[in-house]
Design a protein around this motif. Structure first.
Motif, mmCIF file in Angstrom:
data_model
loop_
_atom_site.group_PDB
_atom_site.id
_atom_site.type_symbol
_atom_site.label_atom_id
_atom_site.label_comp_id
_atom_site.label_asym_id
_atom_site.label_seq_id
_atom_site.Cartn_x
_atom_site.Cartn_y
_atom_site.Cartn_z
ATOM 1 N N ARG A 158 37.992 -37.021 -31.508
ATOM 2 C CA ARG A 158 38.002 -36.640 -32.922
ATOM 3 C C ARG A 158 37.191 -35.361 -33.074
ATOM 4 N N ARG A 159 37.743 -34.403 -33.790
ATOM 5 C CA ARG A 159 37.143 -33.066 -33.803
ATOM 6 C C ARG A 159 36.375 -32.777 -35.105
ATOM 7 N N ILE A 160 35.088 -32.567 -34.940
ATOM 8 C CA ILE A 160 34.231 -32.107 -36.046
ATOM 9 C C ILE A 160 34.085 -30.604 -35.847
ATOM 10 N N MET A 161 34.056 -29.830 -36.937
ATOM 11 C CA MET A 161 34.022 -28.368 -36.768
ATOM 12 C C MET A 161 33.040 -27.722 -37.745
ATOM 13 N N THR A 162 32.390 -26.644 -37.298
ATOM 14 C CA THR A 162 31.674 -25.776 -38.238
ATOM 15 C C THR A 162 32.234 -24.367 -38.052
ATOM 16 N N ALA B 242 25.071 -41.856 -30.593
ATOM 17 C CA ALA B 242 24.074 -42.929 -30.402
ATOM 18 C C ALA B 242 24.523 -44.226 -31.084
ATOM 19 N N GLU B 243 25.294 -44.080 -32.173
ATOM 20 C CA GLU B 243 25.789 -45.280 -32.875
ATOM 21 C C GLU B 243 26.983 -45.907 -32.152
ATOM 22 N N GLY B 244 27.388 -45.284 -31.049
ATOM 23 C CA GLY B 244 28.438 -45.907 -30.238
ATOM 24 C C GLY B 244 29.792 -45.223 -30.342
ATOM 25 N N ARG B 245 29.859 -44.099 -31.060
ATOM 26 C CA ARG B 245 31.144 -43.386 -31.144
ATOM 27 C C ARG B 245 31.282 -42.510 -29.920
ATOM 28 N N ASP B 246 32.201 -42.852 -29.080
ATOM 29 C CA ASP B 246 32.341 -42.060 -27.866
ATOM 30 C C ASP B 246 33.465 -41.034 -28.015
ATOM 31 N N ASP B 247 34.121 -41.037 -29.191
ATOM 32 C CA ASP B 247 35.368 -40.275 -29.323
ATOM 33 C C ASP B 247 35.195 -38.983 -30.111
ATOM 34 N N VAL B 248 33.970 -38.435 -30.177
ATOM 35 C CA VAL B 248 33.761 -37.274 -31.049
ATOM 36 C C VAL B 248 33.373 -36.020 -30.268
ATOM 37 N N GLU B 249 33.776 -34.865 -30.820
ATOM 38 C CA GLU B 249 33.357 -33.572 -30.271
ATOM 39 C C GLU B 249 33.052 -32.643 -31.438
ATOM 40 N N LEU B 250 32.330 -31.562 -31.136
ATOM 41 C CA LEU B 250 32.004 -30.586 -32.170
ATOM 42 C C LEU B 250 32.452 -29.207 -31.691
ATOM 43 N N VAL B 251 33.276 -28.541 -32.489
ATOM 44 C CA VAL B 251 33.697 -27.178 -32.178
ATOM 45 C C VAL B 251 33.002 -26.241 -33.164
ATOM 46 N N ILE B 252 32.274 -25.277 -32.626
ATOM 47 C CA ILE B 252 31.489 -24.353 -33.461
ATOM 48 C C ILE B 252 32.137 -22.974 -33.389
ATOM 49 N N VAL B 253 32.647 -22.505 -34.509
ATOM 50 C CA VAL B 253 33.321 -21.197 -34.566
ATOM 51 C C VAL B 253 32.396 -20.204 -35.271
ATOM 52 N N GLY B 254 32.264 -18.993 -34.698
ATOM 53 C CA GLY B 254 31.422 -17.966 -35.320
ATOM 54 C C GLY B 254 30.312 -17.560 -34.379
ATOM 55 N N GLY B 255 29.563 -16.547 -34.789
ATOM 56 C CA GLY B 255 28.494 -16.008 -33.940
ATOM 57 C C GLY B 255 28.692 -14.520 -33.799
ATOM 58 N N SER B 256 27.800 -13.881 -33.055
ATOM 59 C CA SER B 256 27.851 -12.414 -33.036
ATOM 60 C C SER B 256 28.767 -11.866 -31.951
ATOM 61 N N THR B 257 29.416 -12.729 -31.183
ATOM 62 C CA THR B 257 30.294 -12.233 -30.114
ATOM 63 C C THR B 257 31.629 -12.969 -30.150
ATOM 64 N N MET C 94 42.957 -22.958 -36.174
ATOM 65 C CA MET C 94 41.757 -23.623 -35.639
ATOM 66 C C MET C 94 41.259 -24.685 -36.626
ATOM 67 N N MET C 95 41.174 -24.314 -37.913
ATOM 68 C CA MET C 95 40.685 -25.281 -38.913
ATOM 69 C C MET C 95 41.584 -26.508 -38.982
ATOM 70 N N ARG C 96 42.895 -26.284 -38.896
ATOM 71 C CA ARG C 96 43.834 -27.414 -38.984
ATOM 72 C C ARG C 96 43.697 -28.375 -37.806
ATOM 73 N N SER C 97 43.052 -27.893 -36.714
ATOM 74 C CA SER C 97 42.885 -28.777 -35.559
ATOM 75 C C SER C 97 41.699 -29.731 -35.759
ATOM 76 N N ALA C 98 40.952 -29.554 -36.866
ATOM 77 C CA ALA C 98 39.753 -30.380 -37.083
ATOM 78 C C ALA C 98 40.084 -31.642 -37.873
ATOM 79 N N ASP C 99 39.368 -32.732 -37.554
ATOM 80 C CA ASP C 99 39.462 -33.932 -38.388
ATOM 81 C C ASP C 99 38.566 -33.781 -39.608
ATOM 82 N N VAL C 100 37.494 -33.035 -39.443
ATOM 83 C CA VAL C 100 36.566 -32.814 -40.557
ATOM 84 C C VAL C 100 35.791 -31.529 -40.294
#
Ligand code: UDP
Length: 411
Positions: free
Chosen positions: A209-213, A235-250, A291-297
């Motif tokens: 499941r994809r979380i994004m900033t 830590a709460e037991g969700r093993d199915d999550v990832e975080l995609v971070i878009v942005g930065g100076s490069t 990219m945004m559409r690929s996020a769950d939240v």
């Protein structure tokens, strides 16, 4: 338009390039579509830039020489504003524009300086985009703004014929700063609802499941809290999550050279979630919707936010949003309807809100659909341009005698 540091031609996502660049480019375009001729004046920050560039029919960008023709951090630009104002005056002397709209406090100084000179006398509308008082309150000693900002920013507020605040929270701050309520128009930023839409290409993703900033990675954008929230979910037991971070100076190739990425990677490593975090680097606006559409939240959890265009882009894309209840996000995000509000700097609340969206597909779909509807109705740039035009008319109708009295800023 006067936008000293934020060129509509700049690449976005770096330290000093974000919403203001988008705002100036999109508002200028929408005004041109309403039949106006727009010139955007910005500082030349590269020797290779031509003096004049056509952004699109009806919108020209003029690069003015003020200081070195190379990037200068925005907090070091104040000493260059006298030159910038002088260049503006040279351009306006032969035939001033009907209206000047300055963006950010230093552009306001330069615009008022040029507009107040004999024979120019053009009405000035100003948008702050960010307020020094708010920045200092939140960043304290980490605020690198020049000390003069405290005195000069309110002068711009009192000197301009009209102030366009982008949200109601900003209007309160402006009144506290001494700007008369009658001279403030609240007009939000907009979003490109054709570019950011729920349907279309989706960036590749795996099973997690994809979380994004999305956005600049400076500390006040609160990306660290989203990393902490990810660690809580794991830590709460969700093993199915990832975080995609878009942005930065490069861009994606040099992402590890970005000091903000290094800081955030160290944070993720300390929390044991580095293997679940992808730092994508900057993406061009045209590549963002897929990219945004690929996020769950999408999570937008800044400490404070003068307006916040990314939340609008998320809502326009029909993607569920978790947003800190600060600044412009209290106007644009309707809690429980177009997104879930959380307090700022509260990773526990972010984790809980993200968890409830991931666990409830009906809630996720309802938030996405309501977000889309709200952006279409209220935040299309065509509507924002029409409301801005109303502010221009009000400014132009202000009594010229008042203008002469107020517009006396000399740099
Ligand atoms: N943005 C982008 N590519 C990136 C990161 C950000 O195009 O890699 C854009 C983003 O889509 C939004 C703007 O930069 O339009 C950021 O505006 P916002 O008001 O959210 O934040 P600011 O940077 O002005 O504080």
């Amino acid at each position: 338009m006067v936008s000293e540091h934020a060129s509509p031609l700049a690449t976005l996502g770096g330290v000093d390039a974000g919403g203001q660049n988008v705002h100036v480019a999109a508002l200028s375009t929408a005004l041109a579509e309403r039949g106006h001729e727009v010139t955007v004046y910005t500082r030349r920050d590269s020797a290779t830039l031509p003096e004049r560039v056509t952004l699109r029919p009806g919108v020209e960008v003029m690069h003015l020489d003020a200081g070195p023709a190379e990037p200068v951090p925005k907090d070091e630009l104040l000493p260059l504003m006298a030159d910038f104002g002088a260049r503006l005056a040279e351009h306006w002397e032969p035939g001033p524009p009907d209206i000047v709209h300055s963006h950010f406090w230093m552009s306001g100084l330069a615009a008022l300086d040029a507009a107040g000179r004999d024979g120019i006398g053009v009405p000035v509308v100003h948008t702050f985009h960010a307020l020094g008082t708010v920045k200092k309150r939140h960043q304290g000693r980490d605020d690198t703004s020049p000390p003069e900002r405290t005195v000069l920013e309110p002068m711009v507020g009192r000197g301009a014929d009209r102030i366009v605040a982008t949200c109601s929270d900003e209007a309160f701050e402006l009144k506290a700063m001494g700007v008369p309520a009658g001279r403030i128009s609240v007009v939000p930023c907009g979003v490109d609802v054709e570019l950011f839409r729920p349907d279309g290409e989706v960036a590749p993703r795996g099973a997690r499941r994809r979380i994004m900033t999305v956005g600049r990675l400076v500390p006040r954008k609160g990306v660290g809290s989203t990393i902490s929230a990810l660690a809580r979910l794991v830590a709460e037991g969700r093993d199915d999550v990832e975080l995609v971070i878009v942005g930065g100076s490069t861009g994606p190739d040099a992402v590890l050279e970005d000091p903000d990425v290094r800081r955030l990677r160290a944070h993720a490593e300390r929390l044991g979630v580095l293997d679940r975090v992808t730092f994508h680097g900057q993406l061009r606006q045209a590549e963002l919707p897929a990219m945004m559409r690929s996020a769950d939240v999408v999570v937008c959890a800044p400490w404070y936010e003068p307006f916040g265009i990314v939340p609008l882009e998320t809502m326009a894309s029909g993607v569920p949003l978790v947003a800190a209840a600060v600044g412009g996000l209290t106007d644009s995000v309707v809690d429980g309807v177009t997104g879930l509000h959380v307090p700022p700097r509260d990773d526990r609340a972010i984790a809980s809100a993200v968890g409830s969206i991931l666990d409830d597909p009906a809630l996720a779909a309802a938030l996405g659909a309501a977000g889309r509807r709200r952006t279409e109705r209220r935040y299309a740039w065509s509507r924002v341009a029409a409301e801005t035009e109303r502010a221009y008319r009000q400014a132009a109708q202000a009594r010229p005698s008042e203008r002469a009295r107020r517009g006396s800023v000399t740099l």
